[in-house]
Design a protein around this motif. Sequence first.
Motif, PDB file in Angstrom:
ATOM      1  N   UNK A   1      -4.861  57.370  -5.348  1.00 58.15           N
ATOM      2  CA  UNK A   1      -5.606  58.921  -5.269  1.00 58.15           C
ATOM      3  C   UNK A   1      -4.048  59.400  -6.740  1.00 58.15           C
ATOM      4  N   UNK A   2      -5.381  60.051  -7.216  1.00 55.57           N
ATOM      5  CA  UNK A   2      -4.791  60.877  -8.201  1.00 55.57           C
ATOM      6  C   UNK A   2      -4.915  62.549  -8.007  1.00 55.57           C
ATOM      7  N   UNK A   3      -3.716  63.156  -8.339  1.00 57.83           N
ATOM      8  CA  UNK A   3      -4.374  64.844  -7.597  1.00 57.83           C
ATOM      9  C   UNK A   3      -4.297  65.442  -9.524  1.00 57.83           C
ATOM     10  N   UNK A   4      -5.328  66.270  -9.007  1.00 60.60           N
ATOM     11  CA  UNK A   4      -5.841  67.341 -10.134  1.00 60.60           C
ATOM     12  C   UNK A   4      -4.603  67.896 -10.928  1.00 60.60           C
ATOM     13  N   UNK A   5      -3.959  67.675 -11.647  1.00 60.05           N
ATOM     14  CA  UNK A   5      -2.861  68.388 -12.488  1.00 60.05           C
ATOM     15  C   UNK A   5      -1.634  68.865 -11.583  1.00 60.05           C
ATOM     16  N   UNK A   6      -0.824  67.631 -10.658  1.00 56.25           N
ATOM     17  CA  UNK A   6       0.179  67.088  -9.824  1.00 56.25           C
ATOM     18  C   UNK A   6       0.033  65.766  -9.620  1.00 56.25           C
ATOM     19  N   UNK A   7       1.918  65.939 -10.571  1.00 56.36           N
ATOM     20  CA  UNK A   7       2.436  64.500 -10.217  1.00 56.36           C
ATOM     21  C   UNK A   7       3.315  64.128  -9.572  1.00 56.36           C
ATOM     22  N   UNK A   8       4.417  64.789  -9.011  1.00 52.84           N
ATOM     23  CA  UNK A   8       5.538  64.636  -7.607  1.00 52.84           C
ATOM     24  C   UNK A   8       5.455  64.096  -6.454  1.00 52.84           C
ATOM     25  N   UNK A   9       4.573  63.100  -6.249  1.00 47.02           N
ATOM     26  CA  UNK A   9       4.074  62.223  -5.640  1.00 47.02           C
ATOM     27  C   UNK A   9       5.490  61.667  -5.112  1.00 47.02           C
ATOM     28  N   UNK A  10       5.546  61.406  -3.858  1.00 44.64           N
ATOM     29  CA  UNK A  10       6.961  60.340  -3.531  1.00 44.64           C
ATOM     30  C   UNK A  10       6.725  59.856  -2.324  1.00 44.64           C
ATOM     31  N   UNK A  11       6.999  58.727  -2.273  1.00 45.08           N
ATOM     32  CA  UNK A  11       6.940  57.488  -1.124  1.00 45.08           C
ATOM     33  C   UNK A  11       6.982  58.251  -0.101  1.00 45.08           C
ATOM     34  N   UNK A  12       6.373  58.005   0.928  1.00 46.71           N
ATOM     35  CA  UNK A  12       6.638  58.621   2.556  1.00 46.71           C
ATOM     36  C   UNK A  12       6.203  59.974   3.004  1.00 46.71           C
ATOM     37  N   UNK A  13       5.280  60.922   1.848  1.00 51.81           N
ATOM     38  CA  UNK A  13       4.115  61.771   1.628  1.00 51.81           C
ATOM     39  C   UNK A  13       3.102  61.421   2.177  1.00 51.81           C
ATOM     40  N   UNK A  14       2.496  62.373   2.929  1.00 55.25           N
ATOM     41  CA  UNK A  14       0.975  62.708   3.567  1.00 55.25           C
ATOM     42  C   UNK A  14      -0.203  63.128   2.674  1.00 55.25           C
ATOM     43  N   UNK A  15      -0.708  62.887   2.809  1.00 51.98           N
ATOM     44  CA  UNK A  15      -2.407  63.627   2.399  1.00 51.98           C
ATOM     45  C   UNK A  15      -3.322  64.170   2.750  1.00 51.98           C
ATOM     46  N   UNK A  16      -3.178  65.479   3.046  1.00 57.12           N
ATOM     47  CA  UNK A  16      -4.567  65.337   4.339  1.00 57.12           C
ATOM     48  C   UNK A  16      -5.612  66.198   3.918  1.00 57.12           C
ATOM     49  N   UNK A  17      -6.437  65.615   3.933  1.00 55.06           N
ATOM     50  CA  UNK A  17      -8.194  65.806   3.444  1.00 55.06           C
ATOM     51  C   UNK A  17      -8.914  66.678   4.122  1.00 55.06           C
ATOM     52  N   UNK A  18      -9.698  67.958   3.946  1.00 53.31           N
ATOM     53  CA  UNK A  18     -10.397  68.989   4.439  1.00 53.31           C
ATOM     54  C   UNK A  18     -11.487  69.338   3.636  1.00 53.31           C
ATOM     55  N   UNK A  19     -12.049  69.935   4.205  1.00 58.50           N
ATOM     56  CA  UNK A  19     -13.307  71.068   3.764  1.00 58.50           C
ATOM     57  C   UNK A  19     -13.229  72.443   4.507  1.00 58.50           C
ATOM     58  N   UNK A  20     -14.015  73.270   4.143  1.00 55.37           N
ATOM     59  CA  UNK A  20     -14.251  74.649   4.658  1.00 55.37           C
ATOM     60  C   UNK A  20     -15.657  74.351   4.959  1.00 55.37           C
ATOM     61  N   UNK A  21     -15.915  74.716   6.142  1.00 53.35           N
ATOM     62  CA  UNK A  21     -17.207  74.945   6.897  1.00 53.35           C
ATOM     63  C   UNK A  21     -17.071  76.628   6.767  1.00 53.35           C
ATOM     64  N   UNK A  22     -18.016  77.078   6.710  1.00 49.02           N
ATOM     65  CA  UNK A  22     -18.715  78.918   7.421  1.00 49.02           C
ATOM     66  C   UNK A  22     -18.803  78.656   8.701  1.00 49.02           C
ATOM     67  N   UNK A  23     -18.114  79.686   9.497  1.00 47.28           N
ATOM     68  CA  UNK A  23     -18.231  79.977  11.115  1.00 47.28           C
ATOM     69  C   UNK A  23     -19.383  81.580  11.041  1.00 47.28           C
ATOM     70  N   UNK A  24     -19.877  81.347  12.012  1.00 44.82           N
ATOM     71  CA  UNK A  24     -20.044  83.133  12.455  1.00 44.82           C
ATOM     72  C   UNK A  24     -19.456  83.109  13.167  1.00 44.82           C
ATOM     73  N   UNK A  25     -19.086  84.710  13.313  1.00 43.73           N
ATOM     74  CA  UNK A  25     -18.551  85.739  13.907  1.00 43.73           C
ATOM     75  C   UNK A  25     -19.636  86.190  15.337  1.00 43.73           C
ATOM     76  N   UNK A  26     -19.529  86.092  16.228  1.00 38.68           N
ATOM     77  CA  UNK A  26     -20.053  86.306  16.974  1.00 38.68           C
ATOM     78  C   UNK A  26     -19.730  87.704  17.758  1.00 38.68           C
ATOM     79  N   UNK A  27     -19.839  88.873  17.786  1.00 37.20           N
ATOM     80  CA  UNK A  27     -19.220  89.915  18.856  1.00 37.20           C
ATOM     81  C   UNK A  27     -20.256  90.490  19.531  1.00 37.20           C
TER      82      UNK A  27
END
Length: 701
Positions: free
Chosen positions: A675-701
Amino acid sequence: MAKKLRIYELAKKYDVTTKKMLSLLNDEFGLDIKSHMSMLSGDDLAIVEEYFKEEEEEEEEEVIENTKEEKKKKDKSQNKDKTFNKNKKRKKNKKQNKRSKKSTKRQAKEDNNNDDGIIQIPESISVKAFADKINENANQVIMKLMGLGVMAGLNDQIEFDQAELIALEFNKEISKEEKLDEIEMQEKDLDFEDNEEDLVTRPPVVSVMGHVDHGKTSILDAIRNTQFASGEAGGITQHIGASTVNINNKEIVFLDTPGHEAFTQMRMRGAQSTDIAILVVAGDDGVMPQTIEAINHAKAAEIPIIVAINKMDKEESDSNRVKQELTEYGLISEDWGGDTIMVEVSAKTGDGIKDLLEMVLLVAEMRELKANPNRDAVGIIIEAQLDKARGAIATVLVQKGTLHDKDYVVTGSSSGRIRAMFNSKGETISEAGPSTPVQILGLSDVAEAGDKIFAVEDEKTARAYADRAKEQKREERLIQKSNTNLEDMYEGIEEGELKELNIIVKTDVKGTVDAVSSSFAKLSNEEVFVNVIAGAVGGITESDVLLAQASNAIIIGFNVRPTQGALQMAEENNIEIRTYSIIYEAIEDVEKALKGMLDPEFEEKVLGRAKVQQTFKVPNAGTIAGVLVTNGSIPRRAKIRLLRDNVVIFDGNIESMKRFKDDAKELNNGYEGGIGLEKFNDVKEGDELEAYEMIEKERDL
């Protein structure tokens, strides 16, 4: 050099309690003494010592004058009085036990017959049941409901608000029925407040807490060695998850809980197992992450903390540095003008251990710890496990009354009759009074640590309570409990339920903790108090989630992420974790929630995590991370974070993804890839990568 004495030393010298000495000095002598650790010297000390000297002389004269007369009377009536007092005490104890056994029935009768005429109604009730409750004709109730525009038959449910209006039509007053779970019902039915005159002093119960490797176990060992070296009776034993120490002919009970997390699990169930916490801090290491966690947990339990600054035999140990660091967490040493006792000790040499134990006894004396030994026993489960040979085993700390061999007991969904009982030395015993740790055999199932245990009249009573608790547990598995979160907070405020919003703050740097805590505190208003109960540097751990669960809090993180275990525990227990990279965004969210103005939002969904195993430098592509997916999956389209010790180093997009030499759209659990990260090279052994996405959530009041 002028003679000086601390207040507790003065109290010990003249054989009075420290509390009584403080009261005497302030009320009778007009001295402004703040604490038992305050110093008395000069004229003040001379006047006080003269007072006690005169009092002793007067007492001696009085004794001499009365001795002859008393001796004559005593000789004549000694045998008669002895027999009478013995019988009187036996009758009193017997009556007390009968009272305690019958108190439940009396209390239940009082609860069901309200003299004020108010009828208890549940949140929702059928029309027929409601009519029966208010002793009115069901058809008349239906007619009244129709008048309100509610069409309901005999078996239809009506809400409390509707029932209240109908009751007023019949000139009846109703109130909402208090709904208690079965565990709460056990406590309500089987426990009661004792009369002041029945209480006697009991030993203090102590938990030893602190950072790993700071010497918790070593200090307990040092206490044992001190006991043997001084030739005192008793000693310390650790056979059953508890230790009993004898110092100056007084007992101290140590709970050998496996850390502050177990301590808090007990408190979560409403169980206050500990009277005093000893916080162990290494003099050469100072305040560490688990030290801060221990402070937070002890403060949340509202128990006094005694600090043991350990490893003072080492040259590099610096007690002043430790004291300075502890001031940041609200613990200020008494010799610095605060109210926290701090004792310098060395578990290795034994120095200061006896002073530490004396301070425990001093704090216990100030707290006036008492219990009634002459009643049915109430205790708390410290540990429980299943033994193949002996069945369900439980370690119990008796808190009130006296637990007897052969007593019938109930704890949660377990019940039984005690077949055997052992003390902290592993010896068989027949009874155990307040503050006594014992191991018992005979329960039907493995009990839960933190649950209360009650001695009851017979097997039928014990089994009935346990069966009801078991049935409720079965139902609860189908219903998920919800905790406080920002989404439903405003609704809670409107209904008058939420009065306090508890927040736990975790950040990447210390300065942020103080800034955030201060900002949140300013958001408090007339309806709700915003309370930062804990703040520390570092990733969000399972201990934080546990504290949030016990304190009904939300966790807010800045540039930090939760561990996988913390995420899983939070999800299972509905604890809200919110993470931010900008402080004002978090402050705005809490402020909007307080005002009921939270807009519809995007909810983050974590897709997976991967561990960086190697790094490769590729011409024109920068640094590529060779990863192994450890949880979920990493899609090419996802947003990605780089975590180092659970602190966010990078948050952005994936630039490239390969499986062997081929481009890939996704890496699944258990697969390796690059995996290559966009405009970032300071990766070290032992680091963790966490993938996520944003989902629209309706607020019910």
